[in-house]
Motif scaffolding. Structure first.
Motif, mmCIF file in Angstrom:
data_model
loop_
_atom_site.group_PDB
_atom_site.id
_atom_site.type_symbol
_atom_site.label_atom_id
_atom_site.label_comp_id
_atom_site.label_asym_id
_atom_site.label_seq_id
_atom_site.Cartn_x
_atom_site.Cartn_y
_atom_site.Cartn_z
ATOM 1 N N UNK A 140 0.779 -1.238 0.000
ATOM 2 C CA UNK A 140 0.000 0.000 0.000
ATOM 3 C C UNK A 140 0.811 1.288 0.000
ATOM 4 N N UNK A 141 2.153 1.223 0.146
ATOM 5 C CA UNK A 141 2.911 2.474 0.247
ATOM 6 C C UNK A 141 3.914 2.594 -0.901
ATOM 7 N N UNK A 142 4.263 3.840 -1.238
ATOM 8 C CA UNK A 142 5.252 4.085 -2.275
ATOM 9 C C UNK A 142 6.632 3.637 -1.814
ATOM 10 N N UNK A 143 7.497 3.402 -2.786
ATOM 11 C CA UNK A 143 8.841 2.906 -2.514
ATOM 12 C C UNK A 143 9.605 3.833 -1.572
ATOM 13 N N UNK A 144 9.601 5.135 -1.855
ATOM 14 C CA UNK A 144 10.382 6.059 -1.039
ATOM 15 C C UNK A 144 9.818 6.183 0.371
ATOM 16 N N UNK A 145 8.495 6.112 0.512
ATOM 17 C CA UNK A 145 7.888 6.147 1.838
ATOM 18 C C UNK A 145 8.286 4.907 2.628
ATOM 19 N N UNK A 146 8.298 3.762 1.963
ATOM 20 C CA UNK A 146 8.701 2.523 2.618
ATOM 21 C C UNK A 146 10.122 2.607 3.155
ATOM 22 N N UNK A 147 11.026 3.216 2.392
ATOM 23 C CA UNK A 147 12.407 3.380 2.858
ATOM 24 C C UNK A 147 12.444 4.269 4.090
#
Length: 486
Positions: A140-147
């Motif tokens: 559910x989250x964008x790649x950069x948010x996940x990082x």
């Protein structure tokens, strides 16, 4: 009228007749697009829009056909049709998915997920736990948010073990990258599904079938490079992460106090329920035509399995289970949701401009000329889709640009053919796989990985760039093999 020749006579480029002229237009258009993005550093949305207009005029479209007119209200604007057609499908899904991810992020759902998995697998299998965390939370989250959210957990695991941070960061990144590339509601697969008119249920199913072996291959490489290349935990990033986590914790605590309640801990089952609900509903609706005859039950299943409805249900579940029931005020929920949408504007504009590019290619006859030429080459559509996406990705760095541009080029190769939804979904998987190949210095993700985890540029190329290439190649191989059976 031969679709391989321009249907209009008012174009600017008619020095080379027929298919050869249209192919020249296509080649020049893509070359100019890469030049604008790579050398001139023009924003991709503006670059795609400018190239779309240039290609349309050069291929023979009139100004009226491109833009429409006030006087002739019946005139159809290719730009408006292309932009509206794709965004009507994509914008709602990306918007709902983004807000859902934000609630999961701010509520601490990721921390609960990773902590439970680390406890379940133990210290020896911590890299696998990090990989699974990235895989589940990345839906559910964008790649950069996940990082940003999960990096502190990586720091803690690496610091506690004394081993290379790559051993924990790379499996996590592989999980995040796989979901970002292959699964809705992420922009790439959603945009490609909209352009190629493929049900999201089939995209989810093929995304899982292709993504799982791909991420397993990436995890194998992550373990190999993590044991051979030592990178220490960056102390400055650890301190910054601690400050960020303290700020988020304070905001969450403040929200609970303002609402007059106390924030209860998040249960892992709640996180999995919220993430899994839209996936199950969409898949059920996709395959209801196989399991159910025309009936009220089937209509109900298809209603709740519509991506718009399914994601709305999941978002309301998150609002209640992670927010209101745990003491959040409605104002806090509204603030989190609204702030999460701010970064989405750029993504939607790029996707919309990609839809314009595809519409211009189709209406002008350029796409048909490309289709005829690619058919003459003799390569399977799925191979061509992968190679085109790969070249565009390596050249200009943006996965989204690579996907929407490739989908516009590939559309005439599959349009009108007797292709099943399953096969078209695999073509999307091939496009998505090509769009993540060899992340290097022209990709923002490369620098994000390098700076967040304190990896030198040379070591980032050895670890992250190769990891993305392994994920890409394994994903394409899985898609190609599955295509032989559908």
């Amino acid at each position: 009228m031969n679709p391989a020749t321009p249907p209009h006579t008012g174009g600017l480029l008619h020095l080379i007749p027929g298919t050869a002229g249209l192919l020249t237009v296509a080649a020049l258009g893509i070359a100019v697009l890469l030049l604008l993005i790579i050398k001139i550093r023009l924003q991709p949305f503006v670059a795609l829009l400018a190239v779309s207009i240039g290609v349309g005029l050069a291929a023979g479209l009139s100004v009226t056909e491109l833009f429409g007119t006030v006087q002739k209200s019946a005139a159809t604007s290719v730009i408006e049709t292309g932009m509206g057609g794709i965004l009507g499908h994509v914008a709602i899904i990306i918007g709902l998915g983004t807000m859902l991810g934000a609630i999961l992020e701010v509520s601490g759902g990721a921390e609960v997920l990773s902590s439970r998995l680390l406890g379940l697998f133990g210290e020896k299998r911590a890299p696998l736990a990090m990989g699974l965390t990235g895989l589940v939370f990345g839906i559910p989250v964008f790649f950069d948010v996940g990082i940003f959210v999960l990096a502190p957990i990586v720091y803690a695991a690496a610091k506690r073990s004394g081993k290379s941070i790559l051993l924990y960061a790379m499996p996590l990144l592989a999980g995040l990258s796989m979901t970002h590339a292959f699964l809705p509601p992420h922009p790439g697969p959603v945009a490609a599904a909209g352009l190629l008119h493929v049900s999201l249920g089939w995209v989810i199913l093929m995304g899982v079938l292709v993504g799982v072996p791909a991420v397993l291959a990436a995890w194998a490489y992550a373990g190999w490079i993590g044991r051979r290349l030592f990178v220490a935990v960056p102390q400055d990033m650890v301190e910054a992460a601690d400050e960020a986590r303290a700020k988020v914790a304070a905001e969450r605590s403040g929200a609970a106090e303002r609402s007059g309640g106390t924030e209860a801990p998040v249960a892992l089952s709640t996180v999995l329920l919220i993430i899994g609900t839209p996936l199950v509903l969409i898949l059920a609706a996709t395959f209801s035509s196989i399991a159910l005859d025309e009936s009220t039950l089937r209509s109900v299943v298809e209603f709740f399995g519509n991506p718009f409805v399914a994601l709305t249900i999941a978002l309301f579940l998150a609002y209640w289970l992670l927010g209101i029931r745990r003491g959040w005020s409605r104002k806090s929920l509204e603030q989190v949701s609204t702030s999460s949408l701010k970064p989405v504007g750029n993504i939607l504009l790029v996707v919309g401009a990609g839809g314009v590019f595809g519409a211009v290619l189709k209406v002008s006859g350029v796409a048909q000329a490309l289709s005829d030429t690619f058919h003459d080459v003799g390569l399977p559509v799925i191979v061509l889709a992968y190679l085109i996406s790969l070249v565009l990705r390596v050249a200009q760095g943006s996965a989204t640009v690579a996907i929407v541009t490739t989908a516009g080029i590939v559309l005439p190769l599959v349009e009108g053919g007797d292709h099943s939804q399953a096969f078209l979904a695999l073509v999307i998987m091939a496009i998505s796989a090509g769009s993540i190949f060899a992340s290097h210095v022209n990709d923002g993700g490369f620098w994000m990985v390098s700076k967040y985890f304190g990896i030198t540029e040379r070591d980032t190329l050895k670890s992250w760039t190769v990891l993305e290439s392994v994920l890409s190649l394994a994903g394409f191989a899985a898609a190609a093999v599955l295509s032989l059976f559908v």
